[in-house]
Design an enzyme around this catalytic site. Structure first.
Site, PDB file in Angstrom:
ATOM      1  N   LYS A 157       0.820  -1.223   0.000  1.00 26.50           N
ATOM      2  CA  LYS A 157       0.000   0.000   0.000  1.00 26.50           C
ATOM      3  C   LYS A 157       0.846   1.263   0.000  1.00 26.50           C
ATOM      4  O   LYS A 157       0.331   2.358  -0.213  1.00 26.50           O
ATOM      5  CB  LYS A 157      -0.921   0.025   1.226  1.00 26.50           C
ATOM      6  CG  LYS A 157      -2.109  -0.912   1.093  1.00 26.50           C
ATOM      7  CD  LYS A 157      -3.121  -0.684   2.190  1.00 26.50           C
ATOM      8  CE  LYS A 157      -4.272  -1.658   2.083  1.00 26.50           C
ATOM      9  NZ  LYS A 157      -5.125  -1.652   3.260  1.00 26.50           N
ATOM     10  N   LYS A 199      -5.941 -10.140  -6.666  1.00 23.31           N
ATOM     11  CA  LYS A 199      -7.005 -10.484  -5.727  1.00 23.31           C
ATOM     12  C   LYS A 199      -8.293  -9.736  -6.082  1.00 23.31           C
ATOM     13  O   LYS A 199      -8.230  -8.563  -6.449  1.00 23.31           O
ATOM     14  CB  LYS A 199      -6.529 -10.071  -4.323  1.00 23.31           C
ATOM     15  CG  LYS A 199      -7.383 -10.551  -3.187  1.00 23.31           C
ATOM     16  CD  LYS A 199      -6.826 -10.085  -1.845  1.00 23.31           C
ATOM     17  CE  LYS A 199      -7.176  -8.642  -1.548  1.00 23.31           C
ATOM     18  NZ  LYS A 199      -7.059  -8.268  -0.133  1.00 23.31           N
ATOM     19  N   LYS A 255     -12.592  -4.954  -3.101  1.00 19.07           N
ATOM     20  CA  LYS A 255     -13.594  -3.889  -3.174  1.00 19.07           C
ATOM     21  C   LYS A 255     -12.970  -2.583  -3.625  1.00 19.07           C
ATOM     22  O   LYS A 255     -13.672  -1.664  -4.003  1.00 19.07           O
ATOM     23  CB  LYS A 255     -14.332  -3.734  -1.844  1.00 19.07           C
ATOM     24  CG  LYS A 255     -13.488  -3.666  -0.595  1.00 19.07           C
ATOM     25  CD  LYS A 255     -14.394  -3.802   0.657  1.00 19.07           C
ATOM     26  CE  LYS A 255     -13.654  -4.310   1.854  1.00 19.07           C
ATOM     27  NZ  LYS A 255     -14.514  -4.844   2.895  1.00 19.07           N
TER      28      LYS A 255
HETATM   29  P1  AMP Z   1     -11.364  -6.916   4.144  1.00 14.76           P
HETATM   30  O1  AMP Z   1     -12.487  -6.663   3.207  1.00 14.76           O
HETATM   31  O2  AMP Z   1     -10.028  -6.576   3.544  1.00 14.76           O
HETATM   32  O3  AMP Z   1     -11.574  -6.362   5.510  1.00 14.76           O
HETATM   33  O4  AMP Z   1     -11.306  -8.505   4.305  1.00 14.76           O
HETATM   34  C1  AMP Z   1     -12.204  -9.192   5.147  1.00 14.76           C
HETATM   35  C2  AMP Z   1     -11.985 -10.686   5.045  1.00 14.76           C
HETATM   36  O5  AMP Z   1     -12.255 -11.127   3.714  1.00 14.76           O
HETATM   37  C3  AMP Z   1     -10.565 -11.128   5.369  1.00 14.76           C
HETATM   38  O6  AMP Z   1     -10.627 -12.359   6.066  1.00 14.76           O
HETATM   39  C4  AMP Z   1      -9.952 -11.319   4.016  1.00 14.76           C
HETATM   40  O7  AMP Z   1      -8.887 -12.249   4.037  1.00 14.76           O
HETATM   41  C5  AMP Z   1     -11.128 -11.847   3.230  1.00 14.76           C
HETATM   42  N1  AMP Z   1     -10.980 -11.538   1.804  1.00 14.76           N
HETATM   43  C6  AMP Z   1     -10.984 -10.315   1.221  1.00 14.76           C
HETATM   44  N2  AMP Z   1     -10.795 -10.419  -0.101  1.00 14.76           N
HETATM   45  C7  AMP Z   1     -10.672 -11.748  -0.376  1.00 14.76           C
HETATM   46  C8  AMP Z   1     -10.468 -12.513  -1.575  1.00 14.76           C
HETATM   47  N3  AMP Z   1     -10.354 -11.921  -2.775  1.00 14.76           N
HETATM   48  N4  AMP Z   1     -10.396 -13.862  -1.454  1.00 14.76           N
HETATM   49  C9  AMP Z   1     -10.524 -14.476  -0.251  1.00 14.76           C
HETATM   50  N5  AMP Z   1     -10.716 -13.819   0.906  1.00 14.76           N
HETATM   51  C10 AMP Z   1     -10.792 -12.466   0.853  1.00 14.76           C
END
Ligand code: AMP
Ligand code: TRP
Length: 345
Positions: A121, A205, A208
């Site tokens: 980042k 990946k 969002k």
């Molecule tokens: P975040 O939206 O970054 O707070 O992620 C919340 C949860 O979703 C965490 O456990 C991440 O590891 C999981 N996560 C987010 N994006 C992915 C993805 N593309 N594939 C698998 N897990 C994800």
């Protein structure tokens, strides 16, 4: 360093998601679907909306409020039951930032500098402009987990290093103060969808924050949008292989098969058993049907819940009270261990 086996601690699951935008299929398969499965195993489960983490990068206040309620609606719509799991937002339980500060004093700059998410980042001169909070982010995450003496943390692959850092912080705290107070938490990273990739680029990946909406499936997408995004997903011209190894050099194909397996609660081998030899012209419509069938009920329920913000706030408030009842004694004991005078009545 003295390792405190998690066996000494009552099994307890903790995980969190940032309310920094809409929920994606990656969040659903990598996290929420597993959260619900663990809730049903009869283990104590604590799930958090980590709003304090979200503000490590700029969040418009009105959007943050809406996204917090939307994330709560997403958890509930996906099957999280507030009678079985504790569901709350982080800022309502002040012990998170209190323990986060103590851990800022336990964690080392060198540890933080090695975090790949921080490095990604803040590559180049962006580091100068990053908030101090973004640098300390993993230490607050360790506090989230250890405040509940959580033994297991279900997350996607991208969070593995942060959970390892949590273990290092627990071990150093225990060692420095000569206690066996914090457990050495285990990450739970299992299944076919620990890393759901972008629909436009199988090496990135699904996120969002990707500028391209076509790269992801949002939990709020309607059936037509989901089907269209899957139809347009990048693939190759080869038929599906017989074995999982046959997908190794085909990131886009592998991603779609992984998504299918995770949505259908089956293995990659079983999916290939059904589809080997078929092309994407046949596979994509089946995947689209499965995705719509799995996600539509969630998005419908989310929209319904979003009409009742007061009910969502009530659930988060009750969850915060229950979370605080676990967290406060842990925080008080931490202050004692560290040597803070506690004389207020
Ligand atoms: P975040 O939206 O970054 O707070 O992620 C919340 C949860 O979703 C965490 O456990 C991440 O590891 C999981 N996560 C987010 N994006 C992915 C993805 N593309 N594939 C698998 N897990 C994800
Ligand atoms: N860092 C996690 C993410 O971006 C969110 C998070 C914060 C978290 N605190 C946590 C995940 C505690 C698991 C446990 O995905």
């Amino acid at each position: 360093m003295s390792e405190v086996a998690t066996a000494k601690f009552k099994p307890r699951v903790f995980s969190g998601i940032q309310p920094s935008g809409g929920l994606t299929l990656g969040n659903y398969l990598g996290a929420i679907k597993k959260f619900v499965a663990m809730q049903e195993q009869g283990i104590e489960t604590v799930y958090c909306i980590v709003d304090m983490h979200a503000i490590t990068v700029w969040q418009d206040p009105a959007a943050l409020q809406r996204q917090t309620r939307e994330l709560a609606a997403g958890y509930l719509a996906a099957g999280l039951d507030p009678a079985k799991s504790i569901l709350f937002n982080q800022s309502q339980v002040s012990a998170h930032v209190e323990l986060g500060w103590v851990f800022n004093c336990v964690a080392r700059m060198g540890w933080m500098n090695r975090m790949t998410q921080w490095k990604d980042k803040t590559s180049g001169k962006d580091a100068e402009k990053a908030s101090l909070g973004l640098f300390a982010y993993p230490s607050l995450m360790a506090a989230d987990i250890l405040l509940y003496h959580a033994t297991h943390v279900p997350v996607g692959e991208d969070q593995k290093q942060h959970v390892e850092l949590t273990r290092d912080i627990a071990a150093k705290f225990n060692h420095d103060y000569g206690v066996e107070f914090f457990p050495i938490t285990e990450p739970v990273i299992e299944g076919a969808a620990t890393r759901v990739m972008s629909l436009r680029d199988g090496t990135r990946k699904m996120s969002k924050s990707d500028p391209s909406d076509a790269s992801r499936i949002n939990l709020t997408d309607d059936a037509d949008t989901i089907a269209q995004k899957i139809r347009k997903a990048k693939t190759d011209a080869e038929p599906l292989p017989e074995t999982a190894e046959g997908l190794d050099a085909r990131p886009e194909a592998k991603n779609l098969v992984n998504i299918y397996a995770a949505l259908a609660d089956t293995s990659v081998a079983a999916v290939l058993g059904d589809f080997a030899g078929q092309g994407f012209g046949a596979f994509k419509p089946k995947l689209a049907d499965l995705a719509v069938a799995s996600l539509s009920p969630i998005s419908t329920e989310m929209s319904r819940l979003m009409q009742e913000p007061a009910e969502i706030d009530r659930i988060l408030g009750l969850g915060a009270d229950r979370a605080d009842a676990i967290a406060r004694p842990v925080m008080d004991r931490t202050y004692e261990i560290v040597g803070m005078v506690r004389s207020r009545r």
